[in-house]
Each structure stands twice: as C-alpha cells, then as structure tokens.
Design an enzyme around this catalytic site. Structure first.
Site, PDB file in Angstrom:
ATOM      1  N   HIS A   1      13.949  26.986  38.445  1.00 44.46           N
ATOM      2  CA  HIS A   1      15.103  27.314  39.288  1.00 44.46           C
ATOM      3  C   HIS A   1      14.692  28.224  40.439  1.00 44.46           C
ATOM      4  O   HIS A   1      13.988  29.217  40.259  1.00 44.46           O
ATOM      5  CB  HIS A   1      16.264  27.889  38.484  1.00 44.46           C
ATOM      6  CG  HIS A   1      16.021  29.191  37.796  1.00 44.46           C
ATOM      7  ND1 HIS A   1      16.203  30.405  38.423  1.00 44.46           N
ATOM      8  CD2 HIS A   1      15.647  29.474  36.520  1.00 44.46           C
ATOM      9  CE1 HIS A   1      15.951  31.382  37.560  1.00 44.46           C
ATOM     10  NE2 HIS A   1      15.612  30.851  36.405  1.00 44.46           N
TER      11      HIS A   1
ATOM     12  N   GLU B   1      20.740  28.597  38.684  1.00 42.39           N
ATOM     13  CA  GLU B   1      20.645  28.699  37.229  1.00 42.39           C
ATOM     14  C   GLU B   1      21.197  30.026  36.736  1.00 42.39           C
ATOM     15  O   GLU B   1      21.856  30.091  35.699  1.00 42.39           O
ATOM     16  CB  GLU B   1      19.188  28.545  36.784  1.00 42.39           C
ATOM     17  CG  GLU B   1      18.989  28.481  35.276  1.00 42.39           C
ATOM     18  CD  GLU B   1      18.775  29.852  34.616  1.00 42.39           C
ATOM     19  OE1 GLU B   1      18.787  29.912  33.377  1.00 42.39           O
ATOM     20  OE2 GLU B   1      18.599  30.852  35.352  1.00 42.39           O
TER      21      GLU B   1
END
Length: 463
Positions: free
Chosen positions: A283, A329
C-alpha cells in the site's frame, strides 16, 4: 542438489504430496532443471542492483509520509507510475478511487497539575471541539470493565499491554489492537467523554503509535488518542496514588470530504495464460507521521522490483504478473476494495495475490489464506527457496489490500519477513528510511519474485 538429481527429487516427491490428483500432478511436474538457476539470477540481480532500495529512499526522503488525500500521497502516485513507466512493462495505468481525507492537527494529553505526555490522535478520530476536555480518568484493561456507572462523564484509559510472550509479533498485535480499533466506540456507549490508549507496540519506549479507530452509527463519536508505553506506565503509577486523577485532552483531528486518488498498476502480460493474473502489491499510503518506510514503502518497492527482475532477466512469465500500489489501506481500504470491484466487473481471473505489508526485514517465508488445500503442494517448492532462508510456506493471513479478492477464489499469500522489530516502528514518527536495511529489503523482493515465478510457471497447486 542440481540438474538430474533435482528433477528426480521432485518427480519422487510430488506423487507423495499430490497422491490421488492426476490433474494437479500433471500441472506441477516435472519442474524444469532451469528453475534453480533462474531463481539464483533473480537474487543476484536484486542484491547487485538494489533499485528498490533507491526507490524507497526517494519515496521516504523526497516525498515523506503519505496519508491518503494528502499532497504527498498524490506525489507518491506520480513517482511510482513514473518508475514503472521506465521498466518497459506491457501496461502501466492509474485506477481512480475516492479516499478519505482525515487531518490530524495538534493533540495533547496532560495530567491536571502534572506532566504532559507525547501523544498522537488515532486515525479517523474526531477532535475535542476546539477546546480541551478535562475529566477524571478511569483505567481499564478490558471491555468487560466498562460500565455506565464507572466511566460516564470520564476519560477512559485503556491500559492493555502488548503480550510479549507471542513469538510471532503479529499475533500479539492482533490480540491488543482491538482496544485501539474499537475502544472509543465501546467507551462512548457508556457515556465516556474521550479515550486514551496504551500504544500497540512491542517496544518499551515513549513513542506513541497511531492507527485507525472506528465509530459506530448512532453512538456519538469521542476523541481518541494514544500515548507511549512508558507514559502509560507513569499514568498507571499516578492513578495508584490518586484514583481521582484528572486528565486534560485536546485534539484538532477532523474528517474532510473525500478526495480523488489512485491505485498505481503495472503489468507484464503472460505468454501462455495471459488471462490468469498474479498480483504482487503493497500500500502506497502511510500514516502522516514518520516516512512510511516499513509500512508500507518497503512493500511497494519490493512489488515493483518483482516486475523489474523479470524484465532485467528477460523472463516472459506464462501468466500475467501485475504489481499494484494500493491507496488507502491505513484508514479505509478503499484501494483494495476498488481493485477487487473492478476485477469482478471485468470478470478477471486472479489465481493468486502476494502482499508485502509486514516490513522490509529479513525474509522468513509466506503464509497462505483462501488456499489451504494448496499449501502442502506449494511446500514442495521449498527446496528451491530454502537456500535463500525461505523456510516455511504455511496457512495464515494474506493481507488487507488483497483480502477483497477472497470471494473470487483468489489464493491470498502474505510475504512474511522477520517480525521482531516491526511493531517497534509501526505507525510512529520513527518509521523512517534509516530503519530499513538494504540487503534485507532486496532479499524480500527476490523472495517475492521467486515465488511469483513459480506461480507463473506452474499455476496454483491444488491437492
């Protein structure tokens, strides 16, 4: 074990592993004698030309922390796309996604008439309405200790320590993090006016750790903040002496309207089964403290390195390999959800996804979710990986960003480096580039590339 001996070994081993499954046996055997040499070349390239480490340095030092919705997150999108544009991939593109835009602002926790503590507001939390909140503080170590009589009108101090007995620190994190995630909502149900938590950390230091908290619909949200472990111990000692102790807490945190952002995606199209996709990813966003080096700049550059290693060695995978830099995320998972949603709409077939989101430390192995039947068969690949200290492939979690692919039958794989230091740095000001070792980072990229290569050559093994 080389050449003919290696092929004999696998030919003898696979019928034992895959007994009763001719289709799977045919899929996996015989392994090519070239496999060890190809994997060796991957490691040589990763270690001798550590592009990922230099990309991480730029991400951390030139851009810095990258909370979704921030200018730095937008810069990280531009940078990682530009990097993949230089690799000669078959396709590099952006996938639009609307993400939360939470702003931290200033925060403080202090004892009335006493010391103040280093503090971080918890992610997605609300502020204190422009003024400090002053109230008695009540210490609890579990949700069961909460009651209206005990905490109404007061500040709840969740003093639940990370259990150091867990060898795998991720297990300890899972045990303790519920108070960070759900503590504010549970205390608010009982009339509390704010919460302070002991940081979810393995370290005995005074670094506060941020991370997401969640509210519940219909329950008034209250401010939520974290203090470091030594501050938590100090507060506990003060409460023993004065159970009527008061805290003054302040937070400017607020949630602003959603912002347009992007997942960054690059791929090498498969030569034989191009419609079968293997994802590698991390992420791109990070918390707005530190530099997001281990969490998760490391996973992003390792995933891009997987593609670079294939290109550098002139390897054309049989199946399509796609590197995804997921956005958001940390405080929403919007990127992972959007990616899975579009994959389902396009009827794409993702056979496997590998996520690196456990830091850039020394590789140890892989965990497999949503593919338990494949684990034993994949363990037959370990003789190819053990020379590089990859000692286990076992059942376990895959990763947050790839988890939305689970309903589509994708085998979810988590890259597992050594875990002992990760939660010292996780979600803190000290998650910085200098904490990442070049060799460890590059070894992780090579391990991911090696497993990706085997998945591309032989598909997902099943019993």
């Amino acid at each position: 074990m080389k050449g003919t001996r290696l092929k004999v070994f696998f030919t003898l081993l696979f019928p034992l592993v895959l007994a009763g499954s001719p289709q799977a046996y045919a899929q996996l055997t015989p392994l090519d004698d070239a496999n060890p040499a190809i994997i060796r070349r991957m490691y040589d390239e990763a270690l001798l030309r550590p592009h990922g480490y230099y990309w991480l340095e730029h991400l951390c030092k030139k851009i810095g922390h990258r909370l979704s919705g921030s200018p730095q997150a937008a810069q990280a999108v531009e940078f990682t796309k530009a990097v993949m544009d230089t690799l000669g991939l078959d396709r590099v593109y952006l996938q639009e996604v609307m993400v939360p835009h939470w702003v931290r602002g200033e925060a403080s926790v202090e004892v009335v008439g006493g010391p103040s503590f280093k503090t971080l507001a918890l992610g997605n939390s609300v502020g204190t309405g422009g003024q400090p909140i002053t109230a008695e503080v009540v210490e609890v170590k579990s949700f069961e200790e909460l009651s209206v009589e005990k905490v109404s009108g007061k500040i709840v101090f969740y003093n639940y320590a990370f259990d150091q007995r867990f060898i795998e620190t991720g297990t300890g994190y899972g045990d303790a993090v519920k108070y960070r995630v759900n503590g504010a909502a549970e205390a608010a149900k009982m009339g509390a006016v704010a919460v302070v938590i002991r940081s979810v950390s393995t370290a005995n230091d005074d670094e506060p750790h941020t991370g997401t908290t969640r509210y519940q619909e219909g329950i008034r949200p209250i401010a939520a903040l974290a203090i470091g472990n030594t501050s938590a111990d100090q507060l506990t000692g003060m409460l023993r002496k004065n159970p009527r102790l008061k805290l003054k807490v302040y937070s400017e945190a607020e949630m602003l309207p959603d912002v347009r952002s992007y997942n960054v995606i690059g791929e090498i199209r498969g030569s034989t089964y191009p419609d079968e996709i293997i994802v590698v990813g991390g992420h791109l966003d990070s918390w707005d403290v530190g530099e997001g080096a281990h969490d998760d700049g490391a996973g992003c550059v390792q995933s891009i390195e997987v593609l670079r290693l294939f290109k550098a060695l002139d390897l054309r995978p049989k199946r399509t390999i796609r590197a995804v830099m997921f956005m958001n995320e940390e405080n929403g998972l919007r990127g992972g959800q959007k990616y899975a949603q579009e994959a389902a709409q396009k009827n794409e077939k993702h056979i496997a996804a590998i996520e690196s989101d456990a830091g850039g430390f020394t590789p140890r192995g892989f965990t497999v979710d949503n593919g338990e039947q494949a684990v034993a068969a994949m363990q037959a690949w370990l003789p190819l990986l053990q020379p590089y200290s990859i000692d286990n492939i076992r059942v376990g979690g895959g990763g947050a960003d790839i988890s939305p692919l689970r309903p589509q039958g994708t085998v979810l794989i988590g890259f597992r480096p050594d875990s002992q230091r990760y939660f010292d740095y996780h979600h803190t000001h000290i998650d910085t580039f200098d904490k990442v070792n070049q060799r460890e980072l590059q070894l992780g990229a090579a391990a991911m590339a090696a497993l990706t290569y085997l998945l591309s050559e032989y598909g997902v093994p099943t019993l």
